[in-house]
Design an enzyme around this catalytic site. Structure first.
Site, PDB file in Angstrom:
ATOM      1  N   GLU A  88       0.971  -1.299  -0.098  1.00 44.85           N
ATOM      2  CA  GLU A  88      -0.011   0.034   0.076  1.00 44.85           C
ATOM      3  C   GLU A  88       0.730   1.286  -0.009  1.00 44.85           C
ATOM      4  O   GLU A  88       1.781   1.378   0.703  1.00 44.85           O
ATOM      5  CB  GLU A  88      -1.000   0.042   1.140  1.00 44.85           C
ATOM      6  CG  GLU A  88      -1.715   1.240   1.473  1.00 44.85           C
ATOM      7  CD  GLU A  88      -2.563   1.900   0.384  1.00 44.85           C
ATOM      8  OE1 GLU A  88      -3.146   1.056  -0.366  1.00 44.85           O
ATOM      9  OE2 GLU A  88      -2.390   3.072   0.332  1.00 44.85           O
ATOM     10  N   TYR A 137     -28.615   7.047   4.407  1.00 45.41           N
ATOM     11  CA  TYR A 137     -29.007   5.813   5.128  1.00 45.41           C
ATOM     12  C   TYR A 137     -28.218   5.542   6.385  1.00 45.41           C
ATOM     13  O   TYR A 137     -27.116   6.245   6.510  1.00 45.41           O
ATOM     14  CB  TYR A 137     -28.610   4.559   4.203  1.00 45.41           C
ATOM     15  CG  TYR A 137     -27.259   4.594   3.539  1.00 45.41           C
ATOM     16  CD1 TYR A 137     -26.147   3.845   4.043  1.00 45.41           C
ATOM     17  CD2 TYR A 137     -26.975   5.109   2.219  1.00 45.41           C
ATOM     18  CE1 TYR A 137     -24.939   3.860   3.663  1.00 45.41           C
ATOM     19  CE2 TYR A 137     -25.853   4.795   1.637  1.00 45.41           C
ATOM     20  CZ  TYR A 137     -24.489   4.424   2.464  1.00 45.41           C
ATOM     21  OH  TYR A 137     -23.453   4.145   1.778  1.00 45.41           O
TER      22      TYR A 137
HETATM   23  C1  LIG Z   1     -19.749   8.666  -4.061  1.00 45.75           C
HETATM   24  C2  LIG Z   1     -19.134   7.197  -4.323  1.00 45.75           C
HETATM   25  C3  LIG Z   1     -20.027   6.555  -3.414  1.00 45.75           C
HETATM   26  C4  LIG Z   1     -19.798   5.242  -3.588  1.00 45.75           C
HETATM   27  N1  LIG Z   1     -20.457   4.073  -2.910  1.00 45.75           N
HETATM   28  C5  LIG Z   1     -20.427   3.059  -2.967  1.00 45.75           C
HETATM   29  C6  LIG Z   1     -21.151   1.979  -2.240  1.00 45.75           C
HETATM   30  O1  LIG Z   1     -22.323   2.297  -1.722  1.00 45.75           O
HETATM   31  N2  LIG Z   1     -21.148   0.598  -2.415  1.00 45.75           N
HETATM   32  C7  LIG Z   1     -20.078   0.079  -3.285  1.00 45.75           C
HETATM   33  O2  LIG Z   1     -19.747  -1.031  -3.417  1.00 45.75           O
HETATM   34  N3  LIG Z   1     -19.144   1.099  -3.877  1.00 45.75           N
HETATM   35  C8  LIG Z   1     -19.455   2.400  -3.805  1.00 45.75           C
HETATM   36  N4  LIG Z   1     -18.488   3.078  -4.294  1.00 45.75           N
HETATM   37  C9  LIG Z   1     -17.259   2.680  -5.283  1.00 45.75           C
HETATM   38  C10 LIG Z   1     -16.338   2.237  -4.405  1.00 45.75           C
HETATM   39  O3  LIG Z   1     -15.740   3.390  -3.495  1.00 45.75           O
HETATM   40  C11 LIG Z   1     -15.074   1.717  -5.048  1.00 45.75           C
HETATM   41  O4  LIG Z   1     -15.528   0.737  -6.115  1.00 45.75           O
HETATM   42  C12 LIG Z   1     -14.027   1.087  -4.290  1.00 45.75           C
HETATM   43  O5  LIG Z   1     -13.662   2.016  -3.227  1.00 45.75           O
HETATM   44  C13 LIG Z   1     -12.925   0.579  -5.114  1.00 45.75           C
HETATM   45  O6  LIG Z   1     -11.945  -0.311  -4.154  1.00 45.75           O
HETATM   46  P1  LIG Z   1     -10.450  -0.504  -4.735  1.00 45.75           P
HETATM   47  O7  LIG Z   1      -9.924  -1.606  -3.328  1.00 45.75           O
HETATM   48  O8  LIG Z   1     -10.746  -1.564  -5.911  1.00 45.75           O
HETATM   49  O9  LIG Z   1      -9.722   0.583  -5.173  1.00 45.75           O
HETATM   50  P2  LIG Z   1      -9.447   1.853  -3.932  1.00 45.75           P
HETATM   51  O10 LIG Z   1     -10.296   2.065  -3.048  1.00 45.75           O
HETATM   52  O11 LIG Z   1      -9.129   3.030  -4.982  1.00 45.75           O
HETATM   53  O12 LIG Z   1      -8.144   1.434  -3.457  1.00 45.75           O
HETATM   54  C14 LIG Z   1      -6.918   1.372  -4.228  1.00 45.75           C
HETATM   55  C15 LIG Z   1      -5.698   1.341  -3.090  1.00 45.75           C
HETATM   56  O13 LIG Z   1      -4.553   1.095  -3.899  1.00 45.75           O
HETATM   57  C16 LIG Z   1      -3.469   2.059  -3.524  1.00 45.75           C
HETATM   58  N5  LIG Z   1      -2.775   2.430  -4.541  1.00 45.75           N
HETATM   59  C17 LIG Z   1      -2.825   3.069  -5.704  1.00 45.75           C
HETATM   60  N6  LIG Z   1      -1.864   2.956  -6.213  1.00 45.75           N
HETATM   61  C18 LIG Z   1      -0.744   2.437  -5.797  1.00 45.75           C
HETATM   62  C19 LIG Z   1       0.506   2.357  -5.997  1.00 45.75           C
HETATM   63  N7  LIG Z   1       1.141   2.541  -6.954  1.00 45.75           N
HETATM   64  N8  LIG Z   1       1.080   1.618  -5.043  1.00 45.75           N
HETATM   65  C20 LIG Z   1       0.781   1.074  -4.253  1.00 45.75           C
HETATM   66  N9  LIG Z   1      -0.485   1.366  -3.732  1.00 45.75           N
HETATM   67  C21 LIG Z   1      -1.377   1.981  -4.469  1.00 45.75           C
HETATM   68  C22 LIG Z   1      -4.363   3.239  -2.994  1.00 45.75           C
HETATM   69  O14 LIG Z   1      -3.694   3.970  -1.965  1.00 45.75           O
HETATM   70  C23 LIG Z   1      -5.714   2.852  -2.297  1.00 45.75           C
HETATM   71  O15 LIG Z   1      -5.334   2.221  -0.900  1.00 45.75           O
HETATM   72  C24 LIG Z   1     -18.759   4.702  -4.302  1.00 45.75           C
HETATM   73  C25 LIG Z   1     -17.986   5.614  -4.883  1.00 45.75           C
HETATM   74  C26 LIG Z   1     -18.053   6.981  -4.853  1.00 45.75           C
HETATM   75  C27 LIG Z   1     -17.400   7.802  -5.573  1.00 45.75           C
END
Ligand SMILES: Cc1cc2nc3c(=O)[nH]c(=O)nc-3n(C[C@H](O)[C@H](O)[C@H](O)COP(=O)(O)OP(=O)(O)OC[C@H]3O[C@@H](n4cnc5c(N)ncnc54)[C@H](O)[C@@H]3O)c2cc1C
Length: 406
Positions: free
Chosen positions: A36, A212
């Site tokens: 991370e 919610y």
């Molecule tokens: C307004 C809003 C409301 C939402 N509500 C919902 C909901 O109710 N339910 C739902 O299911 N989804 C919801 N989502 C979508 C959800 O937030 C995302 O789909 C989800 O957070 C994606 O998770 P992830 O782990 O794939 O990516 P991310 O949360 O983007 O995590 C990526 C991680 O990788 C790390 N990272 C990035 N680049 C590097 C690198 N080069 N080297 C090392 N680490 C790195 C980052 O620091 C981060 O910790 C919502 C989104 C928004 C914008």
């Protein structure tokens, strides 16, 4: 079979990366290291819903009870309302068997619950991935802090700007939806006593407001979608003025109950809403993607995190039966074939749900829009909430084997 000597790197310790670490350790029984970039695990101070399709996965991974204790299960069906608060339809936020419900989670609580289920040795903080180099056997990773190491396989769970995806030659243009959201939380003790402990969505012409309960009902999450041509070539999010948000829902054509809720907001942030077209491929040899890195979607169906959780279970299921490290690329290809179809449907469905909430395009006629919302509610239960990512992967594995031996 692969085992504890198989080293898999997960890039990104977000909700997707941590769930992948739990699933891969428990089900595929490999040795996982999560890298991370941030100096500590964390999430934005807003809400997220854990939907029944993800709750089913988290239950099998043994973390659902802890999550439920930190979250809030609503009192009953959610409601879709018109701008003045008139009922359009209710919606069951549960699967057809009524076994799993939507759980409202404060994001920092969800990340804590997942992090607790991961061995502390597994996560390396302050490791920003800068380079991915496929070798004849394995993949070399380089990090900004000077560390480099070789792994048998790599999973990019590094979000919408994924470095892993770029290294695979996939760099889709982010598509701006034309909308931004205001997000934040309200202290639930300040709400009127009869405020319903359910999900409510007010849908007006070209904007909507959703709220919610979270955190054992101590907090209420809100998300307000507003059309915006705010220049988005700079940051995609930042602090915002509550008065700007209030002005969007002011006037006699919005429900006074909603306006009262907005009066209780002390702090808010804005986010530009982006997605991208479905990718043509997620895997290349022993490298694959998961979560937003693979399929960023608009939030209107609340499925971004939930799909990352489904991905994690599917990936672990395909890897668990892999015949040694040399079988990993085939497992990743199978995972991709199954997951790409599912998430592409939800990427398009989320755009459609946004257009419905905001009466855009073919939904400009509100009578037709309301009828479509009623139909969508039943579709969501059967097609989204009832989906069992583990069973689907197991059935696909059996089909792949049949074809292989035919
Ligand atoms: C307004 C809003 C409301 C939402 N509500 C919902 C909901 O109710 N339910 C739902 O299911 N989804 C919801 N989502 C979508 C959800 O937030 C995302 O789909 C989800 O957070 C994606 O998770 P992830 O782990 O794939 O990516 P991310 O949360 O983007 O995590 C990526 C991680 O990788 C790390 N990272 C990035 N680049 C590097 C690198 N080069 N080297 C090392 N680490 C790195 C980052 O620091 C981060 O910790 C919502 C989104 C928004 C914008």
């Amino acid at each position: 079979m692969i085992d504890k000597s198989t080293r898999i790197a997960v890039i990104g310790g977000g909700l997707g990366g941590l769930t992948a670490a739990i699933a891969l350790t428990q089900i595929a029984r490999v040795r996982v290291t999560v890298f991370e970039q941030a100096s500590q695990l964390g999430e934005v101070g807003a809400g997220v819903t854990v939907a029944p399709n993800a709750a089913r996965v988290l239950d099998r991974l043994g973390v659902l009870e802890q999550i439920k204790q930190l979250g809030a299960v609503p009192d009953g069906h959610g409601v879709y309302l018109d701008a003045m608060g008139g009922m359009v339809t209710d919606a069951a936020w549960e699967d057809s068997a009524k076994h799993y419900q939507n759980i409202g989670m404060y994001r920092p609580d969800l990340i804590d619950a997942l992090a607790q289920a991961v061995d502390s040795e597994t996560v390396r903080l302050s490791h920003r991935l800068t380079s991915v180099e496929p070798l004849d056997s394995g993949v070399r990773l380089e990090f900004e802090n000077g560390v480099d190491d070789v792994f048998d396989a790599v999973i990019g769970a590094d979000g919408i700007h994924s470095v892993v995806r770029k290294a695979m030659g996939q760099d889709p243009e982010p598509v701006y939806s034309g909308y931004m959201v205001y997000r934040g939380v309200v202290d639930a003790s300040r709400l009127p006593e009869d405020w319903p402990m359910i999900s409510q969505v007010w849908m007006g012409n070209s904007r909507h407001f959703m709220c919610y309960p979270l955190q054992q009902r101590k907090l209420f999450n809100f998300v307000a979608g507003i059309p915006s041509d705010r220049p988005l070539n700079g940051p995609w999010s930042g602090p915002a003025e509550v008065s700007e948000l209030a002005a969007e829902f002011a006037g006699n054509d919005w429900d006074p109950r909603l306006q009262h809720f907005i009066d209780l907001i002390d702090k808010t942030f804005w986010w530009g809403l982006f997605d991208h077209e479905p990718l043509s491929n997620w895997s290349q040899g022993p490298i694959t993607l998961l979560g937003d890195a693979a399929h960023t979607m608009l939030p209107h169906q609340g499925q971004g995190v939930n799909q990352a959780i489904e991905d994690s279970m599917a990936l672990a299921t395909f890897l668990a039966t892999t015949d040694g490290v040399s079988g990993i690329p085939e497992a990743f290809r199978r995972y991709t074939a199954v997951r790409m179809q599912r998430t592409a449907i939800l990427q398009h469905g989320s755009r459609r749900a946004g257009a419905m909430f905001d009466a855009q395009h073919e939904f400009a006629d509100l009578t037709k829009r309301d009828a479509d919302i009623r139909v969508g509610r039943d579709f969501r239960r059967s097609a989204v909430f009832d989906y069992d990512a583990q069973k689907v992967a197991e059935r696909a594995l059996a089909r792949f084997r049949k074809v292989q031996f035919a």
